[in-house]
Design a protein around this motif. Sequence first.
Motif, PDB file in Angstrom:
ATOM      1  N   LEU A  13       0.823  -1.215   0.000  1.00 38.78           N
ATOM      2  CA  LEU A  13       0.000   0.000   0.000  1.00 38.78           C
ATOM      3  C   LEU A  13       0.857   1.265   0.000  1.00 38.78           C
ATOM      4  CD1 LEU A  13      -2.900  -0.963   2.433  1.00 38.78           C
ATOM      5  CD2 LEU A  13      -3.081  -0.477  -0.014  1.00 38.78           C
ATOM      6  N   ARG A  14       1.947   1.267   0.781  1.00 35.84           N
ATOM      7  CA  ARG A  14       2.837   2.435   0.795  1.00 35.84           C
ATOM      8  C   ARG A  14       3.464   2.673  -0.583  1.00 35.84           C
ATOM      9  NH1 ARG A  14       6.362   0.593   4.623  1.00 35.84           N
ATOM     10  NH2 ARG A  14       4.886  -0.429   5.966  1.00 35.84           N
ATOM     11  N   ARG A  15       3.900   1.599  -1.232  1.00 34.52           N
ATOM     12  CA  ARG A  15       4.482   1.738  -2.573  1.00 34.52           C
ATOM     13  C   ARG A  15       3.434   2.229  -3.570  1.00 34.52           C
ATOM     14  NH1 ARG A  15       6.592  -3.257  -1.207  1.00 34.52           N
ATOM     15  NH2 ARG A  15       5.236  -4.302  -2.707  1.00 34.52           N
ATOM     16  N   ALA A  16       2.213   1.714  -3.460  1.00 35.69           N
ATOM     17  CA  ALA A  16       1.139   2.132  -4.372  1.00 35.69           C
ATOM     18  C   ALA A  16       0.802   3.604  -4.175  1.00 35.69           C
ATOM     19  CB  ALA A  16      -0.101   1.271  -4.157  1.00 35.69           C
ATOM     20  N   ARG A  17       0.720   4.042  -2.917  1.00 36.74           N
ATOM     21  CA  ARG A  17       0.426   5.458  -2.646  1.00 36.74           C
ATOM     22  C   ARG A  17       1.530   6.370  -3.164  1.00 36.74           C
ATOM     23  NH1 ARG A  17      -1.455   3.545   2.907  1.00 36.74           N
ATOM     24  NH2 ARG A  17      -3.706   3.291   2.585  1.00 36.74           N
ATOM     25  N   ALA A  18       2.759   5.939  -3.004  1.00 39.56           N
ATOM     26  CA  ALA A  18       3.890   6.746  -3.503  1.00 39.56           C
ATOM     27  C   ALA A  18       3.851   6.838  -5.029  1.00 39.56           C
ATOM     28  CB  ALA A  18       5.218   6.140  -3.047  1.00 39.56           C
ATOM     29  N   SER A  19       3.523   5.724  -5.679  1.00 41.54           N
ATOM     30  CA  SER A  19       3.420   5.730  -7.153  1.00 41.54           C
ATOM     31  C   SER A  19       2.291   6.640  -7.615  1.00 41.54           C
ATOM     32  CB  SER A  19       3.184   4.318  -7.684  1.00 41.54           C
ATOM     33  OG  SER A  19       4.306   3.517  -7.458  1.00 41.54           O
ATOM     34  N   LEU A  20       1.147   6.581  -6.929  1.00 47.63           N
ATOM     35  CA  LEU A  20       0.022   7.446  -7.296  1.00 47.63           C
ATOM     36  C   LEU A  20       0.357   8.919  -7.097  1.00 47.63           C
ATOM     37  CD1 LEU A  20      -3.066   5.484  -5.932  1.00 47.63           C
ATOM     38  CD2 LEU A  20      -2.486   5.947  -8.317  1.00 47.63           C
ATOM     39  N   ALA A  21       1.074   9.227  -6.024  1.00 46.54           N
ATOM     40  CA  ALA A  21       1.457  10.621  -5.770  1.00 46.54           C
ATOM     41  C   ALA A  21       2.359  11.143  -6.881  1.00 46.54           C
ATOM     42  CB  ALA A  21       2.150  10.744  -4.417  1.00 46.54           C
ATOM     43  N   GLU A  22       3.272  10.310  -7.368  1.00 49.72           N
ATOM     44  CA  GLU A  22       4.158  10.714  -8.464  1.00 49.72           C
ATOM     45  C   GLU A  22       3.413  10.864  -9.776  1.00 49.72           C
ATOM     46  OE1 GLU A  22       7.538   8.180  -8.920  1.00 49.72           O
ATOM     47  OE2 GLU A  22       8.053   8.326  -6.800  1.00 49.72           O
ATOM     48  N   ALA A  23       2.432   9.987 -10.023  1.00 52.91           N
ATOM     49  CA  ALA A  23       1.712   9.989 -11.293  1.00 52.91           C
ATOM     50  C   ALA A  23       0.509  10.919 -11.282  1.00 52.91           C
ATOM     51  CB  ALA A  23       1.247   8.569 -11.624  1.00 52.91           C
ATOM     52  N   GLY A  24       0.204  11.524 -10.145  1.00 55.03           N
ATOM     53  CA  GLY A  24      -0.967  12.383 -10.019  1.00 55.03           C
ATOM     54  C   GLY A  24      -0.932  13.556 -10.971  1.00 55.03           C
ATOM     55  N   PRO A  25      -2.051  14.230 -11.111  1.00 57.07           N
ATOM     56  CA  PRO A  25      -2.108  15.360 -12.042  1.00 57.07           C
ATOM     57  C   PRO A  25      -1.200  16.499 -11.615  1.00 57.07           C
ATOM     58  CG  PRO A  25      -4.121  15.219 -10.738  1.00 57.07           C
ATOM     59  CD  PRO A  25      -3.290  14.017 -10.400  1.00 57.07           C
ATOM     60  N   VAL A  26      -0.619  17.133 -12.594  1.00 53.33           N
ATOM     61  CA  VAL A  26       0.219  18.300 -12.367  1.00 53.33           C
ATOM     62  C   VAL A  26      -0.714  19.501 -12.216  1.00 53.33           C
ATOM     63  CG1 VAL A  26       2.021  19.748 -13.394  1.00 53.33           C
ATOM     64  CG2 VAL A  26       2.017  17.275 -13.762  1.00 53.33           C
ATOM     65  N   GLU A  27      -0.385  20.413 -11.330  1.00 53.85           N
ATOM     66  CA  GLU A  27      -1.257  21.551 -11.067  1.00 53.85           C
ATOM     67  C   GLU A  27      -1.590  22.319 -12.344  1.00 53.85           C
ATOM     68  OE1 GLU A  27      -1.287  25.546  -8.355  1.00 53.85           O
ATOM     69  OE2 GLU A  27      -0.201  23.809  -7.618  1.00 53.85           O
ATOM     70  N   ASP A  28      -0.620  22.468 -13.255  1.00 55.51           N
ATOM     71  CA  ASP A  28      -0.878  23.174 -14.517  1.00 55.51           C
ATOM     72  C   ASP A  28      -1.937  22.474 -15.351  1.00 55.51           C
ATOM     73  OD1 ASP A  28       0.965  25.059 -13.843  1.00 55.51           O
ATOM     74  OD2 ASP A  28       2.555  24.274 -15.142  1.00 55.51           O
ATOM     75  N   ASP A  29      -2.052  21.148 -15.190  1.00 55.75           N
ATOM     76  CA  ASP A  29      -3.045  20.397 -15.951  1.00 55.75           C
ATOM     77  C   ASP A  29      -4.449  20.589 -15.404  1.00 55.75           C
ATOM     78  OD1 ASP A  29      -1.138  19.465 -17.640  1.00 55.75           O
ATOM     79  OD2 ASP A  29      -1.050  17.445 -16.810  1.00 55.75           O
ATOM     80  N   LEU A  30      -4.570  21.083 -14.190  1.00 56.64           N
ATOM     81  CA  LEU A  30      -5.879  21.265 -13.589  1.00 56.64           C
ATOM     82  C   LEU A  30      -6.425  22.666 -13.813  1.00 56.64           C
ATOM     83  CD1 LEU A  30      -5.277  19.429 -10.211  1.00 56.64           C
ATOM     84  CD2 LEU A  30      -6.329  18.533 -12.290  1.00 56.64           C
ATOM     85  N   ALA A  31      -5.559  23.610 -14.065  1.00 58.54           N
ATOM     86  CA  ALA A  31      -5.976  25.005 -14.219  1.00 58.54           C
ATOM     87  C   ALA A  31      -6.319  25.293 -15.680  1.00 58.54           C
ATOM     88  CB  ALA A  31      -4.857  25.928 -13.772  1.00 58.54           C
ATOM     89  N   GLU A  32      -7.342  26.124 -15.846  1.00 61.40           N
ATOM     90  CA  GLU A  32      -7.665  26.572 -17.195  1.00 61.40           C
ATOM     91  C   GLU A  32      -6.635  27.614 -17.605  1.00 61.40           C
ATOM     92  OE1 GLU A  32     -11.506  27.591 -18.404  1.00 61.40           O
ATOM     93  OE2 GLU A  32     -12.466  26.040 -17.201  1.00 61.40           O
ATOM     94  N   PRO A  33      -6.320  27.676 -18.893  1.00 62.96           N
ATOM     95  CA  PRO A  33      -5.318  28.646 -19.342  1.00 62.96           C
ATOM     96  C   PRO A  33      -5.834  30.080 -19.209  1.00 62.96           C
ATOM     97  CG  PRO A  33      -6.322  27.538 -21.219  1.00 62.96           C
ATOM     98  CD  PRO A  33      -6.848  26.867 -19.984  1.00 62.96           C
ATOM     99  N   ASP A  34      -4.896  31.018 -19.062  1.00 59.55           N
ATOM    100  CA  ASP A  34      -5.297  32.416 -19.007  1.00 59.55           C
ATOM    101  C   ASP A  34      -5.738  32.861 -20.406  1.00 59.55           C
ATOM    102  OD1 ASP A  34      -2.995  33.042 -20.538  1.00 59.55           O
ATOM    103  OD2 ASP A  34      -1.813  33.393 -18.741  1.00 59.55           O
ATOM    104  N   GLU A  35      -6.270  34.062 -20.496  1.00 60.48           N
ATOM    105  CA  GLU A  35      -6.844  34.542 -21.764  1.00 60.48           C
ATOM    106  C   GLU A  35      -5.816  34.597 -22.885  1.00 60.48           C
ATOM    107  OE1 GLU A  35      -9.629  35.272 -24.412  1.00 60.48           O
ATOM    108  OE2 GLU A  35     -10.069  34.800 -22.327  1.00 60.48           O
ATOM    109  N   ALA A  36      -4.599  35.035 -22.591  1.00 62.61           N
ATOM    110  CA  ALA A  36      -3.560  35.121 -23.630  1.00 62.61           C
ATOM    111  C   ALA A  36      -3.204  33.729 -24.160  1.00 62.61           C
ATOM    112  CB  ALA A  36      -2.316  35.813 -23.083  1.00 62.61           C
ATOM    113  N   THR A  37      -3.068  32.764 -23.271  1.00 61.90           N
ATOM    114  CA  THR A  37      -2.764  31.387 -23.682  1.00 61.90           C
ATOM    115  C   THR A  37      -3.913  30.808 -24.483  1.00 61.90           C
ATOM    116  OG1 THR A  37      -1.399  31.086 -21.712  1.00 61.90           O
ATOM    117  CG2 THR A  37      -2.127  29.091 -22.839  1.00 61.90           C
ATOM    118  N   ARG A  38      -5.135  31.058 -24.015  1.00 66.01           N
ATOM    119  CA  ARG A  38      -6.333  30.564 -24.715  1.00 66.01           C
ATOM    120  C   ARG A  38      -6.387  31.134 -26.133  1.00 66.01           C
ATOM    121  NH1 ARG A  38     -10.410  32.353 -21.357  1.00 66.01           N
ATOM    122  NH2 ARG A  38      -9.890  30.616 -20.020  1.00 66.01           N
ATOM    123  N   ARG A  39      -6.131  32.420 -26.261  1.00 67.48           N
ATOM    124  CA  ARG A  39      -6.171  33.082 -27.576  1.00 67.48           C
ATOM    125  C   ARG A  39      -5.095  32.516 -28.508  1.00 67.48           C
ATOM    126  NH1 ARG A  39     -10.079  35.194 -29.748  1.00 67.48           N
ATOM    127  NH2 ARG A  39      -9.377  34.456 -31.701  1.00 67.48           N
TER     128      ARG A  39
END
Length: 196
Positions: A13-39
Amino acid sequence: MLDTTTAAVDSALRRARASLAEAGPVEDDLAEPDEATRRTLLDGYVDAFTQADADALVSLLRADIEMEMPPIPTWFTGQWAVAGFLAGRVLRRDLWRMVPTRANGQPALVVYRRSSNGRYEAYGIQLLTLIGARISRITAFNDPRLVPTFALAPATRPEPGPAAAMIATPEPGPLLRAGRTGDRRLARRWSAVSRS
């Protein structure tokens, strides 16, 4: 039951949790892009699509992109599957014009296709879902009867230059401003159009 000790289960379980923490979503992947990036992303997509540049299109897509075309039951998943379908079946230079807009709170494009008489006629709507600085989903409603919903002309004359110069960007009408309500309206409109 599993012929393992408590210590072995704890360790797994400890190894699985550590693997999930490493593979988890990156904060940039969760945020919507700002207007300049979107454009920038939207402009790049329009350029790649209208110029039939599959390589430029691939650079804008997430590796796990999905593409669907309701009500057609076929969909594509993955950067190369989506780009391969578009390059093989859709992308042709000077065949398409696109007008950026918004629908259901998302970036969207009104799509025009060049007809045999040289005019660009309404073809449908593409909704883009963005995650970070990439496109994660393309939902293409290939029905010209949806275009008037966005207060745009059903056809345009063949002039040089970007589509935005050929067609005025719509004022935000009820569907463009509606957010989640617009989701239901577009779904109802699509449902009514697809039955007729």
